[in-house]
Design an enzyme around this catalytic site. Structure first.
Site, short mmCIF file in Angstrom:
data_model
loop_
_atom_site.label_atom_id
_atom_site.label_comp_id
_atom_site.label_asym_id
_atom_site.label_seq_id
_atom_site.Cartn_x
_atom_site.Cartn_y
_atom_site.Cartn_z
N ASN A 1 103.95 59.36 -9.24
CA ASN A 1 105.05 58.95 -8.37
C ASN A 1 106.41 59.19 -9.02
O ASN A 1 107.42 59.37 -8.33
CB ASN A 1 104.97 57.46 -8.02
CG ASN A 1 103.70 57.08 -7.28
OD1 ASN A 1 103.20 55.99 -7.43
ND2 ASN A 1 103.17 57.98 -6.48
N GLN B 1 109.82 59.53 -6.86
CA GLN B 1 110.24 58.18 -6.47
C GLN B 1 111.18 57.64 -7.56
O GLN B 1 110.77 56.93 -8.46
CB GLN B 1 108.99 57.33 -6.23
CG GLN B 1 108.15 57.95 -5.12
CD GLN B 1 106.77 57.34 -4.95
OE1 GLN B 1 106.54 56.21 -5.33
NE2 GLN B 1 105.85 58.11 -4.37
N LYS C 1 105.05 48.74 -5.72
CA LYS C 1 106.18 49.60 -5.35
C LYS C 1 107.30 48.80 -4.70
O LYS C 1 108.48 48.98 -5.02
CB LYS C 1 105.71 50.70 -4.39
CG LYS C 1 104.92 51.81 -5.04
CD LYS C 1 104.63 52.93 -4.06
CE LYS C 1 103.91 54.08 -4.74
NZ LYS C 1 103.63 55.20 -3.83
N CYS D 1 76.37 71.98 9.64
CA CYS D 1 75.45 72.98 9.12
C CYS D 1 76.15 73.93 8.15
O CYS D 1 75.54 74.44 7.20
CB CYS D 1 74.78 73.76 10.25
SG CYS D 1 75.88 74.83 11.19
#
Length: 1050
Positions: free
Chosen positions: A497, A501, A513, A617
């Protein structure tokens, strides 16, 4: 960026599990993935390494300068020199998020105040300061030490001189200038005569399967399954894995697009006929871009147009901002706030400059006057937006990654100030506080509205941190004005982060946070009132984020990273008639969406197409591309190490006595999941060597037996009913892999799988037991049964979904085996409380020490090898397996700035035409501002219509009947309901048997509300005006169980 040696350790086990030495400077670089992982997916390693060897000179530590400093230091350049000569002033507190009140009081130089705060954003970047005067007499030779020079708050004559100097160097020094004057901003780029762009778009080239290739003069290529190729005429593609026309394999051809699904590559008549198979891929070609100096560009500018509803504005702003430069040069100051004389003088200078332009522009006098009035101010969100854009240009200059801006970009916030022109000059006058720069643009009254605002922000990640910075600088939600910012985020801070941030530091890792961001934001502006929560916003927290909670809000801001959460917050905002500001980024792309009650559509008004699922599949038996093998490996991790252990624990928690389970099975009782958990219990390893043996058997099952069984069921010459080969593109025949411990991939799979089994079964092991010698010794004694082909059904139908493993049908033979296994396990006294527990593992992509990515990467690569698919490197595998969204600080800064500009308009109660949505891709670069989507109205009948924002209300009481509800709707809204639904429960549908009897029942009895529930939202339909038409919808009808809320909702 700090650089480190890439050391070759003695053996793979040491390389995988021994901590790396501390990073040191070296020629061969290793990127700190724990910090830069999200950005690596945007820029790539080559660009990251180029940045790590580049130095930037950045002048001007005002609003836009500090924004650029933040972004490029977070990005990880080698060195940045911050230059500025000014001292801190009170107004800087409202524009520079790294200047504090004590810096103002002590009259520190701005660059000295911000230096340490910029430097601590990234320990890998060398940040230095320079306070020398930079003017027309300065010897510019010192700039030769830098690869890029960025100027802000610099006079135009000096900008031109430095641009010319940088352009003339060999190689050229990349030059960028950026300015914000009030509501207008600009960016200019000059990267030299010939600037090579290695990757113009940054988009990962798609690989597409080929349906046919014609043999002829045109050579027409058709895509398989009508997939669109996305090519443009003139681009080149390369081919591989073609059967028949094999001469094309490994060759590159320029294409001529014929349709979205086909293109021509030229003469193929001399080649062998195409039979089947083949893949083509776009070949990226570098391009060279020619730049002119600023002096050359002034009269004939190349402009990027952000808003096509006003295409003339960029050139108008070019003339106006050059006039501001001239005004500043002539008067030593910018125009005074509200001074009509200065505005007229600026208009006159603008007209003179317009005469010098090669393409004349119609001067917008209103725009000139608005720019003049605001020029001394600064709209900090605008600085954030343009600073993010300019920062990306710095990274382009250093790396050649992405297409640079040619050469001017202008962005304005005219819509913010247009409605304010009638206000008195006193509204905008300086008051000697931190909001002077903002006040000069929007006036005191609107500033006060922002101070009193109640904002609810959901998410405190990258966009959330940037938004909090913008809110703090503008003084949104001040304590003294009874305003508030409520933020919530349940996540903890991780090292990755820190790259985006910017409110977080290394000491904050593993802290919440929201609370950490709140504390950091108060350092920017301690006047704010911030209430930080650790909750998700979802149905489970509606008691906390109730209608009462929403009733106190002015606006909701989402800073989320997933669609589901956005849709929920949007529905709550619409239900409570609150404006919502949404935004998001993915790499260099960003968007903003402004949602205003009764004016615009909402987020839920449009839906993106669902992600295309890989058929079951295909994953299980017929992978065609690397994404299939990575998803298969990820699914194996989930199944073996997470889902099965969880189901095992749930079963034994529900049935704690194995003896009781045995008795019930012996009486013929069917117990869901018993077959699987008994098999796990009886085969449960108890020590490390057994974990290794189990991993070795898994290798044989996954990478040898699976291939042998497929080739037994479908031999290579198998043909379909139409006579075509079964094994043809996109199906690939597998090749069995023989285990070889000397192959690092084989070793990595066995060791990582063993570690994960040991974790699940709570079995200890030592580092010594991971060595090659120890693993080799154990595996030498493992008895691997010989493969025997089975006659079993292998699914080939792509429409068939994955079966539910818990509810799978168990044969009588399997039941008998399970009973026998459980009897034996009980008789051997093998069962203890500890052995009835397992430890589920939850995939964590960012911890390289846990073995999770080692397992997924090795398993995926081995499966790719088995099917002759080109393997992905660990970084690409991690991105796909971890569903990582590429991210970079430049985009988040830009998007948050644009949202904050719109928040001012919300506070001002502006009309529909003032709001702007935005989409940008900084890589290309493209910035597109558009009007928001106007709300649509649904017409029921003449005079009756509704939109998504409408809600009808009916107030009842304890004895209020369904008949009374229908009558109340008819009397209040003039139309009679023909159907009433609550959620998925049909309360009244006349054609349903017995529903007419419900008319006499009370709403309480029909709905059965939970204790304390005050209302429910009902879906109501009406009879069409013409028989045979569908029933007509209505807005939600909110039914209140009592009348106590009637006065509040009137």
């Amino acid at each position: 960026m700090r650089l480190s040696c890439h050391c070759r350790l003695n053996w793979l086990s040491e390389r995988l599990y021994t901590p790396s030495p501390p990073p040191i400077m070296a020629d061969s670089m290793e990127i700190d993935d724990s910090l830069y992982s999200r950005q690596r997916y945007v820029l790539g390693d080559s660009a990251m390494q180029q940045m790590a060897q580049s130095a930037v000179f950045l002048s001007g530590m005002g609003a836009v300068g500090v924004e650029i400093a933040k972004n490029i230091v977070l990005a990880g350049v080698k060195a940045v020199t911050l230059h500025d000569c000014k001292r801190c002033e009170v107004r800087d507190l409202g524009t520079n998020f790294f200047i504090r009140e004590e810096d103002v009081h002590s009259q520190r130089k701005r660059v000295e105040a911000v230096h340490s705060r910029v430097a601590e954003l990234n320990p890998y970047v060398q940040v230095s300061v320079c306070t020398d005067v930079l003017d027309d007499t300065t010897d510019l030779s010192f700039l030769k030490r830098y690869q890029c020079v960025v100027l802000t708050e610099t006079k135009l004559n000096l900008q031109k001189r430095i641009s010319h100097f940088c352009h003339a160097q060999q190689p050229p020094i990349k030059f960028i200038s950026c300015d914000v004057f009030g509501i207008s901003s600009r960016v200019f780029c000059d990267f030299g005569d010939t600037f090579e762009v290695s990757d113009p778009t940054g988009e990962e080239p798609k690989e597409l399967f080929i349906q046919t290739i014609s043999q002829g003069t045109s050579g027409v290529v058709m895509c398989m399954d009508s997939r669109t190729h996305g090519l443009q005429t003139g681009q080149s593609v390369c081919f591989k894995e073609i059967n028949g026309m094999t001469d094309l394999n490994g060759t590159t051809h320029q294409v001529t697009v014929l349709s979205p699904y086909s293109f021509a590559i030229g003469d193929t008549s001399s080649f062998q006929p195409y039979t089947h198979g083949g893949i083509f891929r776009l070949v990226k070609t570098p391009k060279t871009i020619i730049f002119e100096t600023m002096e050359q560009q002034l009269s004939d500018p190349q402009l990027l147009t952000p808003d096509f509803s006003k295409p003339e504005v960029p050139l108008q702003l070019h003339a106006i901002m050059l006039a501001l430069d001239a005004f500043l040069e002539q008067h030593g100051r910018l125009p005074n706030i509200g001074c009509l004389q200065d505005a007229e003088l600026l208009l006159k200078i603008t007209e003179e400059i317009n005469k010098t332009l090669k393409s004349k522009v119609c001067i917008n006098e209103e725009l000139v006057r608005c720019v003049s009035r605001c020029a001394r101010g600064c709209l900090s969100p605008l600085a954030a937006a343009v600073g993010g854009i300019a920062s990306q240009e710095v990274l382009k200059a250093l790396t050649g990654k992405f297409t640079p801006l040619q050469q001017w970009f202008y962005l304005d916030a005219m819509e913010v100030v247009q409605p304010l022109q009638s206000l008195r000059t006193e509204e905008f006058a300086s008051r000697g506080d931190r909001y002077d720069a903002l006040r000069a643009c929007i006036g005191e009254s609107l500033c006060l509205k922002l101070h009193m605002f109640h904002v609810f922000m959901v998410g405190c990640g990258a966009i959330g941190c940037e938004m909090l910075k913008n809110l703090a600088l503008m003084g949104v939600g001040l304590n003294r004005c009874s305003g508030e910012i409520c933020i919530t985020d349940p996540d903890l801070i991780e090292k990755s982060n820190l790259n985006r941030q910017f409110l977080f530091r290394p000491q904050h890792i593993q802290k919440p946070k929201s609370t950490t961001a709140a504390v950091a934001t108060l350092e920017i502006n301690q006047e704010l009132h911030i209430d930080a929560h650790l909750n998700k916003v979802c149905p489970a927290t509606e008691d906390t984020y109730s209608d009462v909670f929403f009733s106190h809000l002015n606006v909701v801001v989402t800073a989320l990273d997933n669609v589901e959460a956005r849709r929920y917050v949007d529905s709550r905002s619409v239900s409570n008639q609150k404006a919502l500001l949404d935004s998001g980024t993915m790499g260099t792309k960003g968007h903003t969406e402004i949602i205003i009650p009764n004016l615009t559509e909402s987020y839920n008004s449009h839906r993106d197409p669902p992600e295309e699922e890989i058929p079951f599949c295909t994953l299980k038996s017929f992978p065609a591309v690397i994404e299939h093998t990575i998803q298969w490996a990820r699914d194996k991790f989930e199944s073996a190490f997470s889902h099965k252990p969880s189901m095992y624990n749930m079963f034994w928690q529900s049935h704690p006595s194995p003896q009781d389970v045995l008795q019930r099975l012996m009486t013929g009782e069917s117990m869901e999941g018993s077959f699987q958990v008994i098999k796990q219990l009886s085969r449960r390893p108890t020590h490390w060597d057994q974990c290794l043996a189990l991993a070795r058997l898994k290798f044989d099952k996954y990478f040898k037996r699976k291939a042998l069984q497929l080739l037994h069921s479908f031999p290579l010459d198998t043909r379909l009913k139409d006579g075509s080969l079964f094994w043809q593109s996109p199906k690939r025949p597998p090749s069995p892999i023989e285990f070889d411990l000397n192959d690092p991939l084989h070793y990595s799979f066995v060791v990582s799988a063993s570690r994960l089994f040991a974790g699940v079964y709570n079995i200890p092991y030592s580092e010594k037991s991971l060595s090659y010698e120890a693993v080799s010794r154990v595996l030498a004694g493992v008895d691997v049964p010989e493969y025997k082909p089975a006659e079993k059904h292998i699914e080939t139908d792509e429409s068939i979904k994955k079966p539910d493993q818990v509810k799978v049908t168990v044969s009588s033979e399997q039941e008998r085996v399970a009973i026998s296994q459980l009897q034996e396990t009980i008789s051997l006294n093998f069962i203890t409380a500890e052995r009835l527990r397992m430890t589920p593992l939850f995939f964590e992509k960012d911890d390289d020490s846990n073995g999770h990515m080692d397992f997924v990467a090795s398993a995926s690569s081995l499966r790719a090898r088995m099917y002759a698919i080109e393997a992905a490197d660990r970084l690409q595998t991690k991105r796909i397996a971890g569903k990582i969204i590429p991210a970079i600080a430049t985009s988040t800064a830009a998007v948050a700035g644009l949202v904050a500009v719109e928040l001012i308009k919300v506070a001002g109660g502006y009309g529909f035409e003032s709001f702007k949505n935005c989409f940008f891709n900084l890589a290309i670069p493209v910035v597109v501002l558009t009007e928001t989507a106007q709300v649509k109205r649904t017409h029921i009948r003449a005079g009756i219509s509704f939109s998504i924002w409408d809600r009808w209300t009916v107030f009842g009481h304890e004895d209020f009947t369904l008949s009374g509800f229908i009558s109340a709707v008819r009397e209040k809204y003039g139309i009679e309901p023909t159907m009433v639904v609550h959620g998925v429960k049909m309360l009244y549908v006349p054609v349903m048997p017995g529903h007419h009897k419900r008319l006499k029942l009370t709403m309480h009895k029909l709905i059965k509300p939970s204790a304390g529930r005050k209302y429910v939202d009902l879906t109501v339909s009406f009879a069409p005006e013409v028989d045979g038409d569908e029933d007509l919808p209505s807005p939600p009808v909110r039914y209140y169980f009592t009348r106590e809320n009637e006065s509040n909702t009137a």
